[in-house]
Design a protein around this motif. Structure first.
Motif, short mmCIF file in Angstrom:
data_model
loop_
_atom_site.label_atom_id
_atom_site.label_comp_id
_atom_site.label_asym_id
_atom_site.label_seq_id
_atom_site.Cartn_x
_atom_site.Cartn_y
_atom_site.Cartn_z
N THR A 11 0.82 -1.22 0.00
CA THR A 11 0.00 0.00 0.00
C THR A 11 0.85 1.26 0.00
O THR A 11 0.34 2.35 -0.29
N GLU A 12 2.14 1.12 0.31
CA GLU A 12 3.04 2.28 0.33
C GLU A 12 3.98 2.30 -0.88
O GLU A 12 4.95 3.06 -0.90
N GLY A 13 3.72 1.45 -1.87
CA GLY A 13 4.49 1.53 -3.11
C GLY A 13 5.59 0.52 -3.27
O GLY A 13 6.34 0.57 -4.25
N PHE A 14 5.70 -0.43 -2.33
CA PHE A 14 6.74 -1.44 -2.43
C PHE A 14 6.23 -2.67 -3.18
O PHE A 14 5.12 -3.13 -2.95
N VAL A 15 7.06 -3.20 -4.06
CA VAL A 15 6.74 -4.39 -4.83
C VAL A 15 7.61 -5.54 -4.35
O VAL A 15 8.84 -5.41 -4.25
N ASN A 16 6.99 -6.67 -4.04
CA ASN A 16 7.69 -7.83 -3.53
C ASN A 16 8.31 -8.64 -4.67
O ASN A 16 7.72 -8.78 -5.73
N LEU A 17 9.51 -9.18 -4.42
CA LEU A 17 10.11 -10.15 -5.32
C LEU A 17 9.52 -11.50 -4.98
O LEU A 17 9.69 -11.98 -3.85
N PRO A 18 8.80 -12.16 -5.90
CA PRO A 18 8.07 -13.39 -5.56
C PRO A 18 8.95 -14.51 -5.01
O PRO A 18 8.46 -15.36 -4.26
N GLU A 19 10.23 -14.51 -5.36
CA GLU A 19 11.12 -15.59 -4.91
C GLU A 19 11.64 -15.39 -3.49
O GLU A 19 12.24 -16.30 -2.92
N GLU A 20 11.43 -14.21 -2.90
CA GLU A 20 11.96 -13.93 -1.57
C GLU A 20 10.93 -13.15 -0.78
O GLU A 20 10.67 -11.97 -1.07
N TRP A 21 10.38 -13.74 0.25
CA TRP A 21 9.32 -13.07 1.01
C TRP A 21 9.79 -11.77 1.66
O TRP A 21 8.99 -10.88 1.96
N TRP A 22 11.10 -11.62 1.87
CA TRP A 22 11.66 -10.47 2.58
C TRP A 22 12.06 -9.30 1.67
O TRP A 22 12.39 -8.23 2.15
N HIS A 23 12.04 -9.49 0.35
CA HIS A 23 12.66 -8.55 -0.61
C HIS A 23 11.60 -7.64 -1.23
O HIS A 23 10.69 -8.10 -1.91
N PHE A 24 11.77 -6.31 -1.03
CA PHE A 24 10.81 -5.33 -1.54
C PHE A 24 11.54 -4.15 -2.18
O PHE A 24 12.55 -3.68 -1.66
N THR A 25 10.98 -3.65 -3.28
CA THR A 25 11.54 -2.50 -3.98
C THR A 25 10.48 -1.41 -4.10
O THR A 25 9.35 -1.67 -4.53
N TYR A 26 10.87 -0.20 -3.72
CA TYR A 26 9.96 0.94 -3.85
C TYR A 26 9.91 1.38 -5.31
O TYR A 26 10.94 1.52 -5.98
N ARG A 27 8.69 1.60 -5.81
CA ARG A 27 8.48 2.04 -7.18
C ARG A 27 7.65 3.33 -7.18
O ARG A 27 6.71 3.45 -6.38
N PRO A 28 7.96 4.26 -8.10
CA PRO A 28 9.06 4.20 -9.07
C PRO A 28 10.40 4.51 -8.41
O PRO A 28 10.48 5.35 -7.52
N GLU A 29 11.43 3.83 -8.86
CA GLU A 29 12.77 4.04 -8.30
C GLU A 29 13.34 5.37 -8.77
O GLU A 29 13.28 5.69 -9.96
N PRO A 30 13.94 6.14 -7.87
CA PRO A 30 14.55 7.41 -8.26
C PRO A 30 15.79 7.24 -9.16
O PRO A 30 16.10 8.14 -9.94
N PHE A 31 16.48 6.09 -9.05
CA PHE A 31 17.73 5.90 -9.80
C PHE A 31 17.71 4.59 -10.59
O PHE A 31 18.56 3.72 -10.39
N PRO A 32 16.76 4.41 -11.50
CA PRO A 32 16.73 3.18 -12.29
C PRO A 32 17.97 3.04 -13.16
O PRO A 32 18.44 4.02 -13.75
N GLY A 33 18.51 1.84 -13.20
CA GLY A 33 19.68 1.61 -14.03
C GLY A 33 20.99 2.06 -13.42
O GLY A 33 22.05 1.95 -14.06
N THR A 34 20.97 2.59 -12.19
CA THR A 34 22.19 3.06 -11.53
C THR A 34 22.61 2.06 -10.46
O THR A 34 21.76 1.56 -9.72
N TYR A 35 23.91 1.81 -10.37
CA TYR A 35 24.43 0.89 -9.36
C TYR A 35 25.54 1.60 -8.59
O TYR A 35 26.67 1.72 -9.06
N PHE A 36 25.19 2.10 -7.42
CA PHE A 36 26.13 2.87 -6.62
C PHE A 36 27.15 1.96 -5.94
O PHE A 36 26.90 0.77 -5.74
N ASP A 37 28.29 2.54 -5.55
CA ASP A 37 29.34 1.74 -4.93
C ASP A 37 29.97 2.41 -3.71
O ASP A 37 31.01 1.98 -3.24
N PHE A 38 29.36 3.46 -3.18
CA PHE A 38 29.94 4.06 -1.97
C PHE A 38 29.68 3.11 -0.80
O PHE A 38 28.71 2.35 -0.78
#
Length: 228
Positions: A191-218
């Motif tokens: 209800t707050e915009g998180f989408v679950n990864l079906p293969e992992e009950w614990w894994h959620f991603t907020y959509r829309p992502e502010p940085f799609p396609g970006t992979y930070f390394d700090f």
């Protein structure tokens, strides 16, 4: 930004700063146990927490932003057939050689974009979780709750980072209270915009992502978010 600056009530148990994870050692890039998320994801998690607190529960995060160097550590580990120290707990039925093919390990992770979180629910008041002792006897992550490594989470049917099909959110073998707990987590975050990864009950991603396609390394540290 640091999740704690938005909501200090959310419990944090950052597993990759410790030895209690499928690699068996602190993971590269995790310098301090800090949950870092994009501002929209952190605020959405706060809104979900407010709802759960009213019901006598709290969210608990295991992992948030993950630097690319940590993902690279996972990849190196997965390609080394000799290192299976934590197999008995985290992937007892999956050959290590299958971890890539079965999707448990990948060379890029949505966590590195800062809007993905590994999370569970804890009933309040939260009982303490005992520390992991390196070398202790390992129990499969899908064992009954009273037998697997203790966690103050409600019973989700498996432990966190359990490389097994029982971790699939809607696995038909997961029933009763365990299924209800998974659905409570999924619906509250959904209800707050998180989408679950079906293969992992614990894994959620907020959509829309502010940085799609970006992979930070700090690195994951307080200094990385100081002043933000």
């Amino acid at each position: 930004m640091a999740l704690r600056s938005v909501d200090p009530t959310i419990i944090q148990e950052m597993r990759y700063t410790t030895e209690h994870n499928f690699v068996g050692e602190p993971v590269d890039g995790y310098r301090q146990p800090v949950c870092i998320l994009t501002r929209p994801a952190a605020r959405a998690l706060h809104r979900a927490q407010v709802k759960l607190l009213r019901q006598g529960y709290s969210l608990k995060v295991y992992d948030c932003y993950r630097p690319q160097r940590a993902v690279d550590h996972f990849v190196r580990w997965a390609k080394d057939p000799r290192d299976e120290e934590m197999k008995a707990e985290f992937y007892p039925l999956v050959p290590k050689s299958r971890l890539f093919a079965d999707g448990y390990i990948a060379e890029k992770s949505g966590h590195s974009r800062g809007s993905t979180v590994d999370v569970t629910i804890v009933r309040l008041p939260a009982a303490p979780t005992r520390p992991y002792e390196p070398g202790e006897v390992l129990v499969p992550c899908y064992a009954p709750r009273g037998e697997r490594f203790p966690d103050n989470s409600v019973d989700m049917g498996t432990g966190f980072d359990c490389f097994d099909s029982l971790s699939h959110t809607d696995d038909p073998r997961v029933r009763g209270v365990q299924r209800a707990n998974r659905q409570m987590l999924k619906s509250t975050l959904g209800t707050e915009g998180f989408v679950n990864l079906p293969e992992e009950w614990w894994h959620f991603t907020y959509r829309p992502e502010p940085f799609p396609g970006t992979y930070f390394d700090f690195p994951v540290s307080r200094r990385s978010v100081a002043g933000r």
